[in-house]
Design a protein around this motif. Structure first.
Motif, PDB file in Angstrom:
ATOM      1  N   ALA A 274     -13.334   5.728  -5.765  1.00  0.00           N
ATOM      2  CA  ALA A 274     -13.058   6.497  -4.554  1.00  0.00           C
ATOM      3  C   ALA A 274     -14.315   6.871  -3.784  1.00  0.00           C
ATOM      4  N   VAL A 275     -15.478   6.642  -4.382  1.00  0.00           N
ATOM      5  CA  VAL A 275     -16.744   6.967  -3.716  1.00  0.00           C
ATOM      6  C   VAL A 275     -17.132   5.820  -2.791  1.00  0.00           C
ATOM      7  N   PRO A 276     -17.373   6.095  -1.503  1.00  0.00           N
ATOM      8  CA  PRO A 276     -17.709   5.027  -0.551  1.00  0.00           C
ATOM      9  C   PRO A 276     -19.157   4.569  -0.692  1.00  0.00           C
ATOM     10  N   LEU A 277     -19.429   3.838  -1.769  1.00  0.00           N
ATOM     11  CA  LEU A 277     -20.775   3.365  -2.071  1.00  0.00           C
ATOM     12  C   LEU A 277     -20.676   1.942  -2.609  1.00  0.00           C
ATOM     13  N   PRO A 278     -21.497   1.029  -2.123  1.00  0.00           N
ATOM     14  CA  PRO A 278     -21.465  -0.328  -2.685  1.00  0.00           C
ATOM     15  C   PRO A 278     -21.786  -0.312  -4.171  1.00  0.00           C
ATOM     16  N   ARG A 279     -21.029  -1.099  -4.935  1.00  0.00           N
ATOM     17  CA  ARG A 279     -21.178  -1.133  -6.384  1.00  0.00           C
ATOM     18  C   ARG A 279     -21.320  -2.572  -6.844  1.00  0.00           C
ATOM     19  N   HIS A 280     -21.969  -2.727  -7.993  1.00  0.00           N
ATOM     20  CA  HIS A 280     -22.236  -4.060  -8.545  1.00  0.00           C
ATOM     21  C   HIS A 280     -22.182  -3.933 -10.064  1.00  0.00           C
ATOM     22  N   VAL A 281     -21.472  -4.827 -10.716  1.00  0.00           N
ATOM     23  CA  VAL A 281     -21.420  -4.873 -12.170  1.00  0.00           C
ATOM     24  C   VAL A 281     -22.141  -6.138 -12.627  1.00  0.00           C
ATOM     25  N   VAL A 282     -23.157  -5.968 -13.467  1.00  0.00           N
ATOM     26  CA  VAL A 282     -23.943  -7.095 -13.982  1.00  0.00           C
ATOM     27  C   VAL A 282     -23.867  -7.073 -15.501  1.00  0.00           C
ATOM     28  N   THR A 283     -23.566  -8.215 -16.094  1.00  0.00           N
ATOM     29  CA  THR A 283     -23.460  -8.305 -17.546  1.00  0.00           C
ATOM     30  C   THR A 283     -24.088  -9.601 -18.034  1.00  0.00           C
ATOM     31  N   GLY A 284     -24.374  -9.617 -19.335  1.00  0.00           N
ATOM     32  CA  GLY A 284     -24.676 -10.874 -19.979  1.00  0.00           C
ATOM     33  C   GLY A 284     -23.387 -11.637 -20.237  1.00  0.00           C
ATOM     34  N   ALA A 285     -23.516 -12.799 -20.824  1.00  0.00           N
ATOM     35  CA  ALA A 285     -22.335 -13.589 -21.153  1.00  0.00           C
ATOM     36  C   ALA A 285     -21.642 -13.081 -22.408  1.00  0.00           C
ATOM     37  N   LEU A 286     -22.343 -12.246 -23.184  1.00  0.00           N
ATOM     38  CA  LEU A 286     -21.806 -11.664 -24.414  1.00  0.00           C
ATOM     39  C   LEU A 286     -22.317 -10.241 -24.501  1.00  0.00           C
ATOM     40  N   ASP A 287     -21.447  -9.322 -24.940  1.00  0.00           N
ATOM     41  CA  ASP A 287     -21.873  -7.934 -25.048  1.00  0.00           C
ATOM     42  C   ASP A 287     -21.170  -7.289 -26.226  1.00  0.00           C
ATOM     43  N   TYR A 288     -21.950  -6.694 -27.130  1.00  0.00           N
ATOM     44  CA  TYR A 288     -21.384  -6.052 -28.305  1.00  0.00           C
ATOM     45  C   TYR A 288     -21.003  -4.600 -28.030  1.00  0.00           C
ATOM     46  N   ALA A 289     -21.584  -3.994 -27.012  1.00  0.00           N
ATOM     47  CA  ALA A 289     -21.330  -2.585 -26.734  1.00  0.00           C
ATOM     48  C   ALA A 289     -20.038  -2.390 -25.942  1.00  0.00           C
ATOM     49  N   TRP A 290     -19.822  -3.239 -24.954  1.00  0.00           N
ATOM     50  CA  TRP A 290     -18.577  -3.277 -24.192  1.00  0.00           C
ATOM     51  C   TRP A 290     -18.218  -4.744 -23.992  1.00  0.00           C
ATOM     52  N   PRO A 291     -17.073  -5.202 -24.452  1.00  0.00           N
ATOM     53  CA  PRO A 291     -16.723  -6.621 -24.300  1.00  0.00           C
ATOM     54  C   PRO A 291     -16.765  -7.041 -22.826  1.00  0.00           C
ATOM     55  N   VAL A 292     -17.244  -8.227 -22.570  1.00  0.00           N
ATOM     56  CA  VAL A 292     -17.396  -8.698 -21.195  1.00  0.00           C
ATOM     57  C   VAL A 292     -16.072  -8.698 -20.437  1.00  0.00           C
ATOM     58  N   PRO A 293     -14.933  -9.087 -21.046  1.00  0.00           N
ATOM     59  CA  PRO A 293     -13.675  -8.986 -20.290  1.00  0.00           C
ATOM     60  C   PRO A 293     -13.375  -7.565 -19.823  1.00  0.00           C
ATOM     61  N   LEU A 294     -13.731  -6.574 -20.634  1.00  0.00           N
ATOM     62  CA  LEU A 294     -13.537  -5.183 -20.232  1.00  0.00           C
ATOM     63  C   LEU A 294     -14.420  -4.850 -19.033  1.00  0.00           C
ATOM     64  N   LEU A 295     -15.649  -5.340 -19.034  1.00  0.00           N
ATOM     65  CA  LEU A 295     -16.563  -5.104 -17.923  1.00  0.00           C
ATOM     66  C   LEU A 295     -16.098  -5.824 -16.666  1.00  0.00           C
ATOM     67  N   ALA A 296     -15.539  -7.028 -16.840  1.00  0.00           N
ATOM     68  CA  ALA A 296     -14.995  -7.754 -15.694  1.00  0.00           C
ATOM     69  C   ALA A 296     -13.812  -7.001 -15.089  1.00  0.00           C
ATOM     70  N   ASP A 297     -12.973  -6.419 -15.944  1.00  0.00           N
ATOM     71  CA  ASP A 297     -11.843  -5.639 -15.444  1.00  0.00           C
ATOM     72  C   ASP A 297     -12.327  -4.388 -14.730  1.00  0.00           C
ATOM     73  N   MET A 298     -13.386  -3.773 -15.237  1.00  0.00           N
ATOM     74  CA  MET A 298     -13.952  -2.612 -14.558  1.00  0.00           C
ATOM     75  C   MET A 298     -14.418  -2.993 -13.157  1.00  0.00           C
ATOM     76  N   ALA A 299     -15.091  -4.131 -13.038  1.00  0.00           N
ATOM     77  CA  ALA A 299     -15.531  -4.584 -11.723  1.00  0.00           C
ATOM     78  C   ALA A 299     -14.343  -4.774 -10.788  1.00  0.00           C
ATOM     79  N   ARG A 300     -13.265  -5.356 -11.302  1.00  0.00           N
ATOM     80  CA  ARG A 300     -12.063  -5.543 -10.479  1.00  0.00           C
ATOM     81  C   ARG A 300     -11.521  -4.203 -10.015  1.00  0.00           C
ATOM     82  N   ARG A 301     -11.462  -3.226 -10.913  1.00  0.00           N
ATOM     83  CA  ARG A 301     -10.943  -1.905 -10.566  1.00  0.00           C
ATOM     84  C   ARG A 301     -11.834  -1.192  -9.547  1.00  0.00           C
ATOM     85  N   LEU A 302     -13.114  -1.494  -9.580  1.00  0.00           N
ATOM     86  CA  LEU A 302     -14.061  -0.893  -8.640  1.00  0.00           C
ATOM     87  C   LEU A 302     -14.117  -1.645  -7.312  1.00  0.00           C
ATOM     88  N   GLY A 303     -13.516  -2.823  -7.265  1.00  0.00           N
ATOM     89  CA  GLY A 303     -13.666  -3.662  -6.085  1.00  0.00           C
ATOM     90  C   GLY A 303     -15.095  -4.122  -5.907  1.00  0.00           C
TER      91      GLY A 303
END
Length: 284
Positions: free
Chosen positions: A221-250
């Motif tokens: 809801a915050v009017p600020l440009p956002r960017h999600v950057v990940t590696g191809a593998l992540d043990y702390a947060w699975p990459v599919p979860l991070l991809a979904d977060m990016a989708r939810r953030l637009g």
């Protein structure tokens, strides 16, 4: 634990103290703000050195880059009181750092835990920022496996000294993490950084990793440009979860091939290129 590929600062960079209304913070600064200023926040057990390989490429791309040790991290002093490292306190530190940079809008980046801190700062007051980049940082508490590791570390820190905890962690490392191919000065630095970090900071920020709620709807809801950057593998947060977060953030989601949880250290040139392209795109 992020491991910088080297420690030598690029030409034109300097190590100094950023004096703010909430105290002085150890920083590395590089470049001129031709296209803007970026503030980089490290993750759990990390420090400003985790971004050392990004400084030169981002400065060459036209940005002033400031990588910071948060309170209680490595070369920034911190108290022994765990309450001093509560998320609202860390968010206020970031807002003070942005104010001290005296820039017309700061590109804010947080790696891992630093992303949670960056998000908290933006949710408190987005006005100092031109954009927010979440680098290998998820929507809520970290993965169950990582939570188990954090709890084990917290328990050890409550009963043992930092030196003993370090030796026990190294004894548990898999053979491939023993340091083969790591420059000797980097190996020495990792222990030095660990010993200089406040135990209270690690315990308290561990609680953040264990208990942070999903605040993606608030951030969206915050009017600020956002960017999600990940590696191809992540043990702390699975990459599919991070991809979904990016989708939810637009938000755009950039995957850095060949990198895991620390693209900033593992594939710095590719990561810098992605960051610079995004920042240039959202700059006025």
């Amino acid at each position: 634990m992020s491991k910088p590929p080297f420690l030598t600062l690029p030409p034109g960079a300097r190590a100094h103290r950023l004096v703010t209304a909430r105290g002085a913070f150890a920083v590395h600064t590089c470049g001129r703000p031709r296209l803007g200023t970026a503030l980089l926040l490290p993750g759990f057990t990390g420090s400003k050195e985790d971004f050392v390989a990004l400084l030169g490429p981002l400065a060459d791309a036209g940005f002033r880059v400031v990588a910071v040790d948060g309170r209680g991290q490595y070369e920034t002093e911190g108290p022994a009181d765990e309450a001093a490292y509560a998320l609202p306190e860390l968010a206020r530190d970031v807002l003070a750092q942005a104010e001290a940079l005296d820039a017309k809008g700061v590109h804010l980046l947080g790696h891992s835990l630093g992303g949670i801190v960056a998000r908290a700062a933006v949710l408190r007051d987005a006005s100092p920022f031109r954009s927010l980049t979440l680098l290998s940082s998820g929507p809520a508490a970290t993965s169950p496996l990582q939570q188990e590791r954090v709890r084990l570390l917290q328990d050890a820190l409550r009963t043992l000294g930092m030196a003993e905890v370090w030796e026990r962690m190294r004894a548990l490392d898999p053979p491939e993490a023993a340091g083969a191919g790591t420059p000797r000065e980097v190996t020495a630095f990792l222990r030095e950084r660990w010993m200089a970090t406040a135990p209270a900071q690690l315990i308290a920020t561990g609680d953040i990793l264990l208990g942070e709620p999903d605040r993606v709807p608030e951030l969206a809801a915050v009017p600020l440009p956002r960017h999600v950057v990940t590696g191809a593998l992540d043990y702390a947060w699975p990459v599919p979860l991070l991809a979904d977060m990016a989708r939810r953030l637009g938000a755009p989601h950039t995957v850095i091939d060949g990198a895991e949880h620390s693209p900033n250290a593992e594939r710095p040139r590719e990561t810098a290129a992605a960051l610079a392209a995004f920042w240039a795109d959202v700059s006025p």
